[in-house]
Design a protein around this motif. Structure first.
Motif, mmCIF file in Angstrom:
data_model
loop_
_atom_site.group_PDB
_atom_site.id
_atom_site.type_symbol
_atom_site.label_atom_id
_atom_site.label_comp_id
_atom_site.label_asym_id
_atom_site.label_seq_id
_atom_site.Cartn_x
_atom_site.Cartn_y
_atom_site.Cartn_z
ATOM 1 N N LYS A 26 0.744 -1.162 0.185
ATOM 2 C CA LYS A 26 -0.090 -0.253 -0.047
ATOM 3 C C LYS A 26 0.745 1.662 -0.037
ATOM 4 O O LYS A 26 2.064 1.149 0.549
ATOM 5 C CB LYS A 26 -0.577 -0.169 0.698
ATOM 6 N N GLY A 27 0.629 2.100 -0.829
ATOM 7 C CA GLY A 27 1.260 3.703 -0.389
ATOM 8 C C GLY A 27 0.356 4.195 -1.331
ATOM 9 O O GLY A 27 -0.567 4.124 -2.169
ATOM 10 N N GLN A 28 1.160 6.004 -1.899
ATOM 11 C CA GLN A 28 0.489 6.579 -2.773
ATOM 12 C C GLN A 28 1.660 7.294 -3.309
ATOM 13 O O GLN A 28 2.402 7.353 -2.732
ATOM 14 C CB GLN A 28 0.037 7.493 -1.941
ATOM 15 N N THR A 30 3.926 9.218 -5.859
ATOM 16 C CA THR A 30 3.956 10.199 -6.075
ATOM 17 C C THR A 30 4.082 10.243 -7.751
ATOM 18 O O THR A 30 4.683 9.316 -8.288
ATOM 19 C CB THR A 30 5.059 10.971 -4.614
ATOM 20 N N ASP A 337 8.940 3.040 5.627
ATOM 21 C CA ASP A 337 7.691 3.182 4.757
ATOM 22 C C ASP A 337 8.382 3.268 3.185
ATOM 23 O O ASP A 337 6.867 4.089 3.099
ATOM 24 C CB ASP A 337 7.073 4.128 5.592
ATOM 25 N N TRP A 338 8.621 3.256 2.954
ATOM 26 C CA TRP A 338 9.311 3.798 1.856
ATOM 27 C C TRP A 338 9.861 2.663 0.315
ATOM 28 O O TRP A 338 10.092 1.744 1.125
ATOM 29 C CB TRP A 338 10.929 5.374 1.803
ATOM 30 N N THR A 364 6.766 5.377 -3.083
ATOM 31 C CA THR A 364 5.814 5.320 -3.074
ATOM 32 C C THR A 364 6.131 5.223 -1.391
ATOM 33 O O THR A 364 6.893 4.918 -1.127
ATOM 34 C CB THR A 364 4.857 3.483 -3.325
ATOM 35 N N GLN A 365 5.599 5.849 -0.433
ATOM 36 C CA GLN A 365 5.196 6.009 0.752
ATOM 37 C C GLN A 365 3.811 4.745 1.517
ATOM 38 O O GLN A 365 2.996 6.107 1.445
ATOM 39 C CB GLN A 365 5.791 7.391 1.817
ATOM 40 N N ALA A 366 3.921 4.281 2.356
ATOM 41 C CA ALA A 366 3.197 3.888 2.942
ATOM 42 C C ALA A 366 2.691 4.787 4.152
ATOM 43 O O ALA A 366 2.994 6.020 4.173
ATOM 44 C CB ALA A 366 3.518 2.540 3.524
ATOM 45 N N ASP A 367 1.290 4.180 4.355
ATOM 46 C CA ASP A 367 0.788 4.981 5.528
ATOM 47 C C ASP A 367 0.731 5.008 7.004
ATOM 48 O O ASP A 367 1.083 5.948 8.065
ATOM 49 C CB ASP A 367 -0.598 5.128 5.777
ATOM 50 N N HIS A 368 2.186 3.885 6.715
ATOM 51 C CA HIS A 368 2.779 3.746 8.158
ATOM 52 C C HIS A 368 3.605 2.925 8.239
ATOM 53 O O HIS A 368 4.135 2.151 7.221
ATOM 54 C CB HIS A 368 1.600 2.988 9.141
ATOM 55 N N ALA A 440 -6.164 -2.795 3.048
ATOM 56 C CA ALA A 440 -5.300 -1.948 2.120
ATOM 57 C C ALA A 440 -4.628 -2.875 1.087
ATOM 58 O O ALA A 440 -4.408 -2.869 0.207
ATOM 59 C CB ALA A 440 -4.636 -0.407 2.058
#
Length: 487
Positions: A26-28, A30, A337-338, A364-368, A440
């Protein structure tokens, strides 16, 4: 996917058709950013263990089961030489960051593609820059993947000289029908010769065997297992073929030979058969797929060997504070988280590094930070986790809840200072990894499975296991599997 905690053996209603994946998913994502920005922002002070991965994306021939980043290349070609120059430049450039060189690596892995397609000179040049830029005082394992047609004594000497102590071959199968379907062009005589040659230079030799192909019988598989044992290597790995990430050409070949897909119950039967065959031949599991040949296997009291391990997996994917730094086109860095993925295009990877002193990456960086990684990945795949390596106060509640459900269902056993997998848990280890993943991550896997299942050129077997509701199962026999998410 449903857990059947009270059922004796069939603990899940279906089998996940994906056998390995990067974690976390998971992650958003960039926008594509400058790699200098990415590695400046990466804080690796909490990292305990590190692995380095070097990708060599060239093969003399392309196997139909492989979907990794690779292309056709010829030894000594200009394309490979330019790639080697770019790879060396990437290493030297990244070595300027403390986040890259501050943690001494414990393992190194050359993958591909075919690393043995490199010339002895190229091998030594890459090895020289690794020794120049990294503190290798803690290095325990240095592995090279090889394809037998490209292995020579001179290359073995070059790999040994740069520190390699483990060689892996992509053997895949001894069966001539499946070797043809896989487009494996090396002869078995080449394989036997190279296995003996590698024994002169490296401490450990291993190879992969695939199983669960369309039309494969238990007798077919038994022959592959026995021939694998007879090779005499220190370890070997048996992987159920992941048809969702194979090429359409393989499935066209299956259809041409009128070979029907095995159900996932059949594949599980082959998995259990292999384990018993190998255990009774002096081998013990050391992770989800790997078997080690032991001098005294009767001294192993645990289901997963305590005397041998694949250190690459142990030191880069096992816990939240282990990381992986990747070099080469499409190579991935995972740290805390990277997730940082290098340019997937071999052409632009080379051009940007050699002509522009630049490298495109996707971040991508996950939420935790994945504090749960030890439970989700290490315990099912490596077979154990020390209790003091589980930061319960940081593990997401949904992961902890599902872990305790699996313990109650008899998949894992609690010891005084650890949790251990048993034979039942190992049989379902892929499902347990999925089941314990946060929602997720499960959603991403579901969407991937759904998307790949829509590829009309891919054929795969029935994923359903024997259901608790046997009347419903009987009513649905013959109906196509729905393409909705499986979570």
């Amino acid at each position: 996917m449903k857990l059947n905690p009270n059922n004796g053996f069939i603990k899940f209603d279906q089998q996940l058709p994906v056998y390995n994946w990067l974690y976390p998913l998971k992650g958003q994502e960039t926008d594509t950013i400058q790699f200098r920005d990415a590695f400046t922002r990466l804080d690796t002070r909490p990292i305990r263990s590190r692995a380095l991965y070097f990708h060599i994306p060239f093969c003399e021939t392309i196997c139909t089961f492989c979907m990794l980043n690779r292309g056709v290349g010829a030894e000594g070609s200009e394309a490979i030489e330019l790639y080697v120059q770019a790879l060396i430049k990437e290493v030297r450039t990244k070595a300027a960051w403390e986040s890259i060189t501050g943690v001494p690596p414990r393992v190194i892995w050359f993958g591909g593609g075919t690393p043995s397609i490199l010339t002895p000179d190229q091998i030594r040049r890459i090895g020289a820059v690794i020794h120049e830029c990294f503190d290798l005082s803690r290095l325990e394992e240095f592995t090279i993947e090889m394809e037998v047609k490209s292995v020579t004594r001179e290359k073995c000497e070059a790999f040994r000289d740069i520190g390699v102590n483990k060689a892996r071959l992509g053997l895949q199968t001894f069966n001539p029908r499946y070797r043809e379907l896989f487009n494996i062009t090396a002869t078995l005589e080449d394989t036997y010769r190279v296995v003996d040659l590698l024994g002169e230079y490296f401490d450990y030799r291993s190879f992969d065997i695939l199983y669960g192909m369309h039309g494969q019988t238990t007798a077919d598989f038994a022959e592959d297992i026995q021939k694998a044992i007879d090779l005499g290597t220190e370890s070997c790995e048996f992987y159920p073929i992941n048809h969702l990430v194979t090429q359409n050409a393989l499935h066209t070949g299956y259809a041409g030979k009128k070979l029907k897909a095995l159900s996932y119950v059949d594949k599980m039967g082959l998995t259990v058969f292999a384990n018993h065959y190998l255990r009774n031949s002096g081998f013990r599991l050391y992770n989800g797929h790997g078997y080690a040949r032991l001098e005294n296997p009767e001294q192993e009291s645990e289901f997963i060997s305590q005397r041998y391990t694949n250190k690459y997996h142990e030191y880069c994917w096992a816990h939240w504070d282990d990381d992986l730094i990747g070099f080469g086109a499409s190579a991935t860095t995972q740290s805390l988280d990277w997730t940082i993925m290098n340019d997937e295009s071999r052409t632009s990877y080379v051009r940007n590094l050699l002509d522009k002193d630049d490298l495109k990456v996707k971040v991508t960086q996950a939420d935790h930070v994945p504090y749960e990684r030890g439970l989700v990945l290490s315990l099912p795949y490596h077979g154990r986790i020390a209790k003091d390596r589980i930061p319960w106060d940081r593990v997401p509640g949904e992961v902890a809840d599902r872990f305790h459900q699996l313990v109650a269902a008899g998949m894992f056993e609690e010891r005084a200072d650890s949790y251990q997998i048993n034979e039942l848990g190992w049989t379902w280890y892929v499902n347990t990894m999925y089941y314990m993943s946060p929602a997720a991550d499960r959603k991403i896997l579901d969407e991937f499975v759904e998307a790949r299942s829509k590829n009309g050129g891919i054929s795969d077997g029935d994923r359903r296991m024997t259901s608790i509701d046997t009347n419903l199962l009987r009513a649905e026999v013959g109906k196509p599997l729905p393409l909705t998410p499986i979570g």
